[in-house]
Design a protein around this motif. Structure first.
Motif, short mmCIF file in Angstrom:
data_model
loop_
_atom_site.label_atom_id
_atom_site.label_comp_id
_atom_site.label_asym_id
_atom_site.label_seq_id
_atom_site.Cartn_x
_atom_site.Cartn_y
_atom_site.Cartn_z
N SER A 1 0.83 -1.20 0.00
CA SER A 1 0.00 0.00 0.00
C SER A 1 0.88 1.26 0.00
O SER A 1 0.58 2.25 -0.70
CB SER A 1 -0.91 -0.06 1.23
OG SER A 1 -1.78 1.02 1.27
N GLN A 2 1.97 1.24 0.76
CA GLN A 2 2.88 2.39 0.77
C GLN A 2 3.61 2.52 -0.56
O GLN A 2 3.87 3.63 -1.03
CB GLN A 2 3.88 2.25 1.93
CG GLN A 2 3.22 2.41 3.30
CD GLN A 2 4.17 2.18 4.46
OE1 GLN A 2 5.11 1.41 4.35
NE2 GLN A 2 3.90 2.83 5.59
N LEU A 3 3.93 1.40 -1.17
CA LEU A 3 4.59 1.45 -2.48
C LEU A 3 3.68 2.12 -3.51
O LEU A 3 4.13 2.95 -4.31
CB LEU A 3 4.96 0.03 -2.92
CG LEU A 3 5.75 -0.11 -4.23
CD1 LEU A 3 7.13 0.54 -4.11
CD2 LEU A 3 5.88 -1.58 -4.62
N ASP A 4 2.39 1.78 -3.47
CA ASP A 4 1.42 2.45 -4.34
C ASP A 4 1.46 3.96 -4.16
O ASP A 4 1.24 4.72 -5.11
CB ASP A 4 0.00 1.96 -4.03
CG ASP A 4 -0.32 0.64 -4.70
OD1 ASP A 4 0.46 0.21 -5.57
OD2 ASP A 4 -1.35 0.04 -4.35
N ALA A 5 1.69 4.38 -2.92
CA ALA A 5 1.65 5.81 -2.62
C ALA A 5 2.88 6.56 -3.14
O ALA A 5 2.87 7.79 -3.23
CB ALA A 5 1.51 6.02 -1.10
N ILE A 6 3.96 5.85 -3.46
CA ILE A 6 5.19 6.54 -3.90
C ILE A 6 5.59 6.21 -5.33
O ILE A 6 6.49 6.84 -5.88
CB ILE A 6 6.39 6.19 -2.98
CG1 ILE A 6 6.73 4.70 -3.04
CG2 ILE A 6 6.10 6.62 -1.54
CD1 ILE A 6 8.07 4.33 -2.41
N ILE A 7 4.90 5.26 -5.95
CA ILE A 7 5.39 4.73 -7.23
C ILE A 7 5.42 5.81 -8.32
O ILE A 7 6.21 5.73 -9.27
CB ILE A 7 4.56 3.49 -7.66
CG1 ILE A 7 5.25 2.71 -8.78
CG2 ILE A 7 3.15 3.88 -8.04
CD1 ILE A 7 6.49 1.99 -8.35
N HIS A 8 4.59 6.85 -8.17
CA HIS A 8 4.56 7.91 -9.19
C HIS A 8 5.88 8.69 -9.25
O HIS A 8 6.11 9.45 -10.19
CB HIS A 8 3.39 8.86 -8.93
CG HIS A 8 3.39 9.43 -7.54
ND1 HIS A 8 4.24 10.45 -7.15
CD2 HIS A 8 2.69 9.08 -6.44
CE1 HIS A 8 4.04 10.70 -5.87
NE2 HIS A 8 3.10 9.89 -5.40
N ASP A 9 6.74 8.52 -8.26
CA ASP A 9 8.05 9.19 -8.30
C ASP A 9 9.06 8.44 -9.17
O ASP A 9 10.18 8.93 -9.40
CB ASP A 9 8.67 9.28 -6.89
CG ASP A 9 7.98 10.31 -6.01
OD1 ASP A 9 7.03 10.97 -6.49
OD2 ASP A 9 8.41 10.46 -4.85
N PHE A 10 8.68 7.24 -9.62
CA PHE A 10 9.66 6.36 -10.26
C PHE A 10 9.36 6.14 -11.74
O PHE A 10 8.22 5.86 -12.10
CB PHE A 10 9.67 4.99 -9.58
CG PHE A 10 10.21 5.02 -8.17
CD1 PHE A 10 11.52 4.65 -7.90
CD2 PHE A 10 9.41 5.44 -7.11
CE1 PHE A 10 12.03 4.70 -6.61
CE2 PHE A 10 9.91 5.48 -5.81
CZ PHE A 10 11.22 5.12 -5.56
N GLY A 11 10.39 6.28 -12.57
CA GLY A 11 10.30 5.81 -13.95
C GLY A 11 9.56 6.74 -14.88
O GLY A 11 8.69 7.52 -14.47
N ASP A 12 9.93 6.69 -16.15
CA ASP A 12 9.24 7.47 -17.17
C ASP A 12 8.69 6.59 -18.28
O ASP A 12 7.58 6.76 -18.73
CB ASP A 12 10.21 8.50 -17.77
CG ASP A 12 10.50 9.63 -16.81
OD1 ASP A 12 9.54 10.23 -16.31
OD2 ASP A 12 11.68 9.89 -16.55
#
Lengths: 250, 250
Positions: free
Chosen positions: B165-176
């Motif tokens: 659940s926490q990973l979902d909350a930060i994943i937008h910071d990763f990758g293009d």
């Protein structure tokens, strides 16, 4: 004057690291299995596994990580990258880490030639005859292509059943006193027993106590896990933790 | 004179490492799951996962490994060691790695006090209000105790459903640019296609080609795996490998 019995020095590796080499793990394609198996074996034989590292199939990453780990711990087991394809570069990297040449090992050439014939010794198979100079071979029944043991590094295959078989062939080098484990299921929030658990931990520096919640929230459920190389101390700590938890339940 | 469209600089982390903190993984008690989930997410969002490290619940091991990883890659995600018990030392180690104090975060104190009441704020819960000074909180619906984001480090829980659940909350910071993957099942010994596979790899420096035997020996079976951020190049490489394997089958 009597002398105490001489201390028997440890002959086996007391600490170890696992180095997994494989893009397939870092890309999420493959769930890592070999380090998990090795971890269970290290625990059972009494060698403390201190680090697991997963790095890509890249020469410099393998060399630098291997050198760091082999200088930090008694032994390192590597997994993966010893097949015949272009992405199998572990043997070369290990040779470079030890600053020795990669050589075709006569015994492997003979065994593979006997199996496949001289005509069958294509470049891929030839590649699999190479080990860092000075290696002892790690043979197992699952494959004709052996792993290699050089210095304090054991180079094993990545294919799980071959890794397992090669691990069996080297495990006698690791550990003297098996670790033992006891677990206690707890249906309480961790915060309720954190303080008494810490005081028990402080009394047992030879028992490792961890708390692992499986489910948090209104209906908590988890496990307190104790492990030690000393079965008597483990039992004492287990009884203290059990009794502490029973008191809180009431 | 026309100007080309300005290059849009990468705003997201392009490379990452996962640092798993937990004796339970190193002792073989628990099969690691969070790094595996993160690896799949990194691949899907287009961030290259460069290393996974598993270290014990020991302050110095966490600090030195975290500093090494955060200086080597764009971002680091840690997993584990942020609960209320004595073995939960990750927040303190992260603070020390950044040389900042560990502080009780006002928002967490307020949220936990609202939930548990002032009387329910025992030492264990108080411990969970502490984050490295300067952290942003990582909130998720699975727990009231947030993770922390400081510098290029994301500190997440070890309990798998909270980690997810926490990973979902930060994943937008990763990758293009997402990675894509194609696989080809192959029932041939790797050594037979190693050479032609290597020449295809040499033509495609933007496609990563790996060969993963599932079963060796007389009845071999494995997969060739191709991945790339460029779908067209991936398709071209896939077609070349497929055609090469078809030729060998005949």
């Amino acid at each position: 004057m009597t002398h105490p019995a001489p201390h028997h020095p440890a002959r086996h590796h007391q600490t170890a690291a696992i180095l997994v080499i494989g893009n397939e793990v870092l890309s999420g394609r493959t769930r890592e299995a070999n380090a998990w198996l090795a971890a269970q074996n290290m625990f059972a034989c009494g060698c403390r596994l201190c680090e697991i590292a997963v790095v890509p199939d890249q020469h410099d990453a393998i060399v630098s990580t291997l050198n760091r780990l082999r200088n930090s711990f008694d032994a390192v087991i590597t997994s993966g990258g010893i097949g015949p394809t272009h992405d199998d570069i572990t043997m070369e990297a290990v040779a470079d880490a030890f600053a020795v040449p990669l050589i075709e090992h006569r015994f492997i050439v003979e065994a593979m030639t006997a199996r496949y014939g001289a005509d069958g010794m294509n470049d891929g198979r030839r590649r699999m005859t190479r080990v860092p100079q000075g290696s002892r071979l790690i043979r197992c029944e699952k494959t004709i292509a052996p792993g290699a043991h050089i210095g304090n590094v054991y180079v094993l295959a990545g294919v799980p059943d071959i890794f397992a078989s090669q691990l069996d062939a080297i495990i006698h080098d690791f550990g003297d006193r098996p670790f033992h484990r006891r677990e206690i299921e707890v249906k309480l929030p961790e915060s309720l027993f954190a303080a008494p658990l810490e005081s028990i931990q402080q009394q047992f520096d030879d028992v490792e106590i961890g708390s692992y919640p499986g489910r948090c929230g209104p209906d908590p459920c988890g496990k307190i896990c104790l492990s030690s190389q000393n079965p008597d101390r483990l039992q004492q700590a287990f009884e203290q933790v059990s009794s502490m938890i029973d008191t809180l339940r009431d």
